[in-house]
Enzyme design. Structure first.
Site, PDB file in Angstrom:
ATOM      1  N   SER A 146       0.849  -1.200   0.000  1.00  0.00           N
ATOM      2  CA  SER A 146       0.000   0.000   0.000  1.00  0.00           C
ATOM      3  C   SER A 146       0.883   1.248   0.000  1.00  0.00           C
ATOM      4  O   SER A 146       2.076   1.168   0.312  1.00  0.00           O
ATOM      5  CB  SER A 146      -0.847  -0.019   1.273  1.00  0.00           C
ATOM      6  OG  SER A 146      -1.449   1.221   1.540  1.00  0.00           O
ATOM      7  N   TYR A 159      -3.862  -0.136   9.799  1.00  0.00           N
ATOM      8  CA  TYR A 159      -3.601  -0.491   8.395  1.00  0.00           C
ATOM      9  C   TYR A 159      -2.154  -0.168   8.029  1.00  0.00           C
ATOM     10  O   TYR A 159      -1.451  -0.975   7.408  1.00  0.00           O
ATOM     11  CB  TYR A 159      -4.587   0.287   7.522  1.00  0.00           C
ATOM     12  CG  TYR A 159      -4.577  -0.058   6.047  1.00  0.00           C
ATOM     13  CD1 TYR A 159      -5.229  -1.190   5.569  1.00  0.00           C
ATOM     14  CD2 TYR A 159      -3.946   0.773   5.114  1.00  0.00           C
ATOM     15  CE1 TYR A 159      -5.253  -1.490   4.207  1.00  0.00           C
ATOM     16  CE2 TYR A 159      -3.961   0.485   3.761  1.00  0.00           C
ATOM     17  CZ  TYR A 159      -4.619  -0.649   3.308  1.00  0.00           C
ATOM     18  OH  TYR A 159      -4.644  -0.937   1.959  1.00  0.00           O
TER      19      TYR A 159
END
Ligand code: NAP
Ligand code: GCO
Length: 266
Positions: A146, A159
């Site tokens: 990510s 996250y």
């Protein structure tokens, strides 16, 4: 350029969480290059809709109901894939979740759930396929990282912690198993229009775009959201012979976000 370098004919690929979104597009791309596809998700409805969608695209995918955070379900799924399709050559650790909550308001259970899904699960799935790959001296592991493997932002502490960890798990798998001709690399998508980012793209009650939309376009030199299709080329590259000496690398497919300081206010 020798096109066979990108061929996946005769290979079996497991793409986790590929009922829709990025995983689905990656599975389509690997199938297009010749691989047989196995995928999983948790919801029966998603599984059956996905099987229809793969069929509609002429892809004979095998779908499994399995939660990647549960080791026994992962082990059983991997055993079933071996029986149904044969050895697993390629794994894409794609299944992932996000919870957008200010850290000081986040419960420890929620934090753990994100880390279990986005970091522990890639460990479980990879562990389940490694022994056979080591025996055969061949294997490709692709971890979906990510922007949050590199950057922080408000509300995504769990996250970012998990995806930053996944980047280092990628490098460690490459370091530990490179000698078995196993390559483990990551793809770091930018901001991609999928159900995961739908809350950041939803128009307000007056029909105006969510403020995040203008923010992310301004942060992206390509000046647009990515699409799942944008990730297809990177996935085929990292799954194929073309990347046999690429190991421990994170290939960011982000329209230039990580290269850019951001647009100055007008
Ligand atoms: P998505 O649209 O929310 O799709 C997630 C998929 O994972 C679904 O198929 C879901 O199906 C499955 N899944 C979730 N938890 C699971 C579990 N515990 N076990 C098995 N399957 C599970 O997400 P996406 O946007 O396509 O993202 C895919 C991956 O890319 C994620 O790792 C995400 O963090 C990463 N990523 C996304 C973006 C983005 O901008 N969209 C950017 C960078 C990275 P079920 O609900 O049926 O289980
Ligand atoms: C967010 C986003 C992200 C993206 C993606 C960026 O709230 O900031 O959902 O984290 O999904 O992972 O690469």
């Amino acid at each position: 350029m020798n096109e066979d370098m990108f061929s996946l004919k005769g290979k079996v690929a497991l793409v986790t969480g590929a009922a829709y979104g990025i995983g689905f597009a990656i599975a389509e791309a690997l199938a297009g290059a010749g691989a047989k596809i196995a995928f999983n998700c948790r919801s029966r409805e998603h599984l059956s809709a996905a099987l229809d969608a793969y069929n509609a695209g002429g892809i004979d995918a095998s779908g499994y109901l399995a939660d990647v955070t549960k080791e026994e379900e992962v082990t059983a799924m991997v055993a079933s894939i071996r029986e149904d399709l044969g050895k697993i050559d390629i794994v894409v650790n794609n299944a992932g979740i996000i919870k957008r909550v200010p850290m000081h308001e986040m419960g420890a259970e929620s934090f753990r759930e994100v880390v279990e899904t986005d970091l522990v699960a890639p460990f479980l799935v990879t562990k389940a396929v490694l022994p056979e790959m080591m025996k055969r001296k061949a294997g490709k592991i692709i971890n979906i990282c990510s922007m949050m493997s590199e950057l922080g932002r408000e509300t995504v502490s769990a996250y970012a912690a998990a995806k930053g960890g996944l980047k280092m798990l990628t490098r460690n798998i490459a370091s530990e198993y490179g000698k078995y001709n196993i390559q483990c690399n990551g793809i770091g998508p930018g901001y991609i229009a999928t159900p995961q980012t739908a809350p950041l793209r939803t128009p307000g009650p007056d029909g105006s775009m969510h403020p995040f939309d203008a923010f992310i376009r301004a942060k992206t030199p390509a000046a647009r959201w990515g699409t799942p299709e944008d990730l297809k080329g990177a996935a085929v590259f990292l799954a194929s012979k073309a990347s046999d000496f690429v190991n421990g690398h994170i290939l960011y497919v982000d329209g230039g976000i990580l290269a850019y300081i951001g647009k100055q206010p007008e």
